[in-house]
Design an enzyme around this catalytic site. Sequence first.
Site, PDB file in Angstrom:
ATOM      1  NE  ARG A 192      -4.068  -1.865   1.990  1.00 53.76           N
ATOM      2  CZ  ARG A 192      -4.220  -2.971   2.697  1.00 53.76           C
ATOM      3  NH1 ARG A 192      -3.135  -3.082   3.654  1.00 53.76           N
ATOM      4  NH2 ARG A 192      -4.910  -3.875   2.599  1.00 53.76           N
ATOM      5  CE  LYS A 220       0.652  14.456 -14.000  1.00 58.71           C
ATOM      6  NZ  LYS A 220       0.790  14.903 -15.243  1.00 58.71           N
ATOM      7  CD  GLU A 232       8.887  17.304 -21.486  1.00 54.74           C
ATOM      8  OE1 GLU A 232       8.744  18.281 -20.923  1.00 54.74           O
ATOM      9  OE2 GLU A 232       8.528  16.284 -21.608  1.00 54.74           O
ATOM     10  CE  LYS A 265       6.736  17.609 -12.906  1.00 51.55           C
ATOM     11  NZ  LYS A 265       6.772  16.559 -13.552  1.00 51.55           N
ATOM     12  CD  GLU A 297      -2.323  17.381 -15.333  1.00 55.23           C
ATOM     13  OE1 GLU A 297      -1.178  16.881 -14.989  1.00 55.23           O
ATOM     14  OE2 GLU A 297      -2.797  17.277 -16.334  1.00 55.23           O
ATOM     15  NE  ARG A 352       2.144  17.431 -12.150  1.00 54.03           N
ATOM     16  CZ  ARG A 352       2.377  16.728 -11.278  1.00 54.03           C
ATOM     17  NH1 ARG A 352       1.968  16.456 -10.043  1.00 54.03           N
ATOM     18  NH2 ARG A 352       3.338  15.875 -11.661  1.00 54.03           N
ATOM     19  CG  HIS A 354       3.126  17.442 -23.101  1.00 49.93           C
ATOM     20  ND1 HIS A 354       4.148  18.466 -23.122  1.00 49.93           N
ATOM     21  CD2 HIS A 354       3.713  16.328 -22.537  1.00 49.93           C
ATOM     22  CE1 HIS A 354       5.182  18.151 -22.410  1.00 49.93           C
ATOM     23  NE2 HIS A 354       5.415  16.815 -21.858  1.00 49.93           N
ATOM     24  CG  HIS A 391       0.815  12.755 -25.210  1.00 50.98           C
ATOM     25  ND1 HIS A 391      -0.105  13.456 -24.003  1.00 50.98           N
ATOM     26  CD2 HIS A 391       1.825  12.441 -24.344  1.00 50.98           C
ATOM     27  CE1 HIS A 391       0.667  13.517 -22.998  1.00 50.98           C
ATOM     28  NE2 HIS A 391       1.985  12.968 -23.299  1.00 50.98           N
ATOM     29  CG  HIS A 411       7.600  12.454 -23.466  1.00 54.31           C
ATOM     30  ND1 HIS A 411       6.462  12.334 -23.700  1.00 54.31           N
ATOM     31  CD2 HIS A 411       7.859  13.304 -22.586  1.00 54.31           C
ATOM     32  CE1 HIS A 411       5.699  13.282 -23.132  1.00 54.31           C
ATOM     33  NE2 HIS A 411       6.770  13.960 -22.313  1.00 54.31           N
TER      34      HIS A 411
HETATM   35  P1  NAD Z   1      14.156   6.525 -20.755  1.00 53.74           P
HETATM   36  O1  NAD Z   1      14.116   5.957 -19.461  1.00 53.74           O
HETATM   37  O2  NAD Z   1      13.691   5.260 -21.860  1.00 53.74           O
HETATM   38  O3  NAD Z   1      15.736   6.696 -20.942  1.00 53.74           O
HETATM   39  C1  NAD Z   1      16.343   6.791 -22.585  1.00 53.74           C
HETATM   40  C2  NAD Z   1      17.446   5.710 -22.743  1.00 53.74           C
HETATM   41  O4  NAD Z   1      18.518   6.516 -22.208  1.00 53.74           O
HETATM   42  C3  NAD Z   1      17.287   4.469 -22.241  1.00 53.74           C
HETATM   43  O5  NAD Z   1      18.008   3.527 -23.121  1.00 53.74           O
HETATM   44  C4  NAD Z   1      18.023   4.304 -20.968  1.00 53.74           C
HETATM   45  O6  NAD Z   1      18.624   3.218 -20.788  1.00 53.74           O
HETATM   46  C5  NAD Z   1      19.024   5.345 -21.229  1.00 53.74           C
HETATM   47  N1  NAD Z   1      20.101   5.989 -20.178  1.00 53.74           N
HETATM   48  C6  NAD Z   1      19.389   6.427 -18.871  1.00 53.74           C
HETATM   49  N2  NAD Z   1      20.363   7.230 -18.479  1.00 53.74           N
HETATM   50  C7  NAD Z   1      21.566   7.011 -19.003  1.00 53.74           C
HETATM   51  C8  NAD Z   1      22.837   7.544 -18.856  1.00 53.74           C
HETATM   52  N3  NAD Z   1      23.119   8.407 -17.667  1.00 53.74           N
HETATM   53  N4  NAD Z   1      23.698   7.281 -19.657  1.00 53.74           N
HETATM   54  C9  NAD Z   1      23.512   6.793 -20.976  1.00 53.74           C
HETATM   55  N5  NAD Z   1      22.277   6.146 -20.872  1.00 53.74           N
HETATM   56  C10 NAD Z   1      21.349   6.322 -20.289  1.00 53.74           C
HETATM   57  O7  NAD Z   1      13.511   7.702 -21.341  1.00 53.74           O
HETATM   58  P2  NAD Z   1      13.451   9.303 -20.584  1.00 53.74           P
HETATM   59  O8  NAD Z   1      13.337  10.088 -21.859  1.00 53.74           O
HETATM   60  O9  NAD Z   1      14.422   9.523 -19.530  1.00 53.74           O
HETATM   61  O10 NAD Z   1      11.931   9.215 -20.021  1.00 53.74           O
HETATM   62  C11 NAD Z   1      10.937   9.075 -21.054  1.00 53.74           C
HETATM   63  C12 NAD Z   1       9.741   8.380 -20.120  1.00 53.74           C
HETATM   64  O11 NAD Z   1       9.325   9.415 -19.045  1.00 53.74           O
HETATM   65  C13 NAD Z   1       8.498   8.019 -20.846  1.00 53.74           C
HETATM   66  O12 NAD Z   1       7.962   6.889 -20.367  1.00 53.74           O
HETATM   67  C14 NAD Z   1       7.509   9.059 -20.334  1.00 53.74           C
HETATM   68  O13 NAD Z   1       6.134   8.924 -20.253  1.00 53.74           O
HETATM   69  C15 NAD Z   1       8.063   9.506 -18.849  1.00 53.74           C
HETATM   70  N6  NAD Z   1       7.669  10.751 -18.253  1.00 53.74           N
HETATM   71  C16 NAD Z   1       7.249  10.784 -17.144  1.00 53.74           C
HETATM   72  C17 NAD Z   1       6.869  11.980 -16.674  1.00 53.74           C
HETATM   73  C18 NAD Z   1       6.195  12.207 -15.313  1.00 53.74           C
HETATM   74  O14 NAD Z   1       5.871  13.116 -14.643  1.00 53.74           O
HETATM   75  N7  NAD Z   1       6.280  10.952 -14.458  1.00 53.74           N
HETATM   76  C19 NAD Z   1       7.020  13.429 -17.216  1.00 53.74           C
HETATM   77  C20 NAD Z   1       7.622  13.324 -18.527  1.00 53.74           C
HETATM   78  C21 NAD Z   1       7.959  11.854 -19.113  1.00 53.74           C
HETATM   79  N1  GLY Z   2       5.044  16.067 -16.901  1.00 57.02           N
HETATM   80  C1  GLY Z   2       3.788  16.415 -16.740  1.00 57.02           C
HETATM   81  C2  GLY Z   2       3.448  16.446 -15.189  1.00 57.02           C
HETATM   82  O1  GLY Z   2       4.406  15.984 -14.115  1.00 57.02           O
HETATM   83  O2  GLY Z   2       2.650  17.051 -14.958  1.00 57.02           O
END
Ligand code: NAD
Ligand code: GLY
Length: 364
Positions: A121, A143, A185, A227, A237, A241, A248, A252, A265
Amino acid sequence: MTELSVDLGKRSYNILIGSGLLHEAGRLIQELTGTQQALLVSNPLVFSLYGEQVVNSLSRQGMRLVVAQMPDGEQYKNVQEAMKIIDRAVQAGLERSGVVVALGGGVVGDLAGFVAAIYRRGIRLVQIPTTLLAQVDSSVGGKVAVNHSEGKNLIGAFHQPVLVIVDSHTLLSLSGRDYLSGLGEVVKYALTFDADLFSCLEKSSEQILSRDLTVLEAIIKRCCELKSMIVSEDEREAGLRMSLNLGHTFGHALEKLGGYQTYTHGEAVVMGCMAAAVLAMQLGMLEEQELKRIATLCQSLGLEYKFPHYPPEMVYLHMQNDKKVQGGKLRLVLPEGIGYFAIRDDVPRQAVLEAIAACQALAP
Ligand code: NAD
Ligand code: GLY
């Protein structure tokens, strides 16, 4: 080291930004949580680069540590992989007083966060983001989610971390593509909220492209400040937010049309920001000169902003799956000048279609 705070009453937490912080992770986590147990979630690529540093740092504090790795890639951000991590936690007897430590980009952070939100939980979560995108965005704000076959992030929760540790040094090993994806971003933050940050990006493009860590830490700090302010005001949100989602709704749709393989992304966000800017100009919210500045900044940072040639009607259809749609109406976050935004739910379909077509015709 820079320290910022996300103010959420009893659930407030700090974001620590600096170079070389991975070595300090164990001490920082132990001092804050007092726990003896940690589940470290990562993927093979990130673990091969930074796992040893973090494991040693946690072990030095005498913590019992379980390592669980998910395969690398967005396609593995799903319930099945989350269950495998939970199985590891159960087998290792991870107690409710333990902590989940997410070491990786947004994919690892979102999945590990989801595990932390539902295991027993909810247990404490520490984010150690290693991509630029995760350092400026996904590790902050709580999130957490996994994908469903019908859509991204459909299964998730709001589960704030207790600490975010940003080691800027990790950015040096990122691939060019993943680095640029994070810059997308960053441009979004500047365009939506901060004209000074926008000017700073214009002036510092060379240092940014050469990954000057002093410049990058200042940029990460500013994005995290923005942020934090927004999340502190509107954690779930209800309104404000949404502003974090400029570009996006278009983005998206592009991610979906590309089968979540064609565009990262951040790449989709850049194209979406440009589409939002073109639409804003057509609606009289942005000057042509400002649109040119946005295009020039993207060019100088090597960000592709031209919209791909999907039929505009098809893009529009996918935009309607956006979570901001209410009562069938699209709600769009649009720039109102550089550094300001407005949320509009009165934009005619035809105007959106024309903006998409105009973006497809932009000079590269
Ligand atoms: P990712 O996590 O897939 O990382 C991209 C690549 O970089 C991967 O192959 C990873 O293994 C590699 N990598 C990570 N750190 C590294 C490093 N220091 N050196 C070399 N390689 C490295 O992609 P991302 O762009 O970090 O994240 C995208 C994800 O984030 C999506 O799933 C998206 O939905 C999510 N997201 C979430 C939020 C939120 O608020 N929770 C906001 C924006 C995006
Ligand atoms: N990445 C958008 C949010 O965290 O709300």
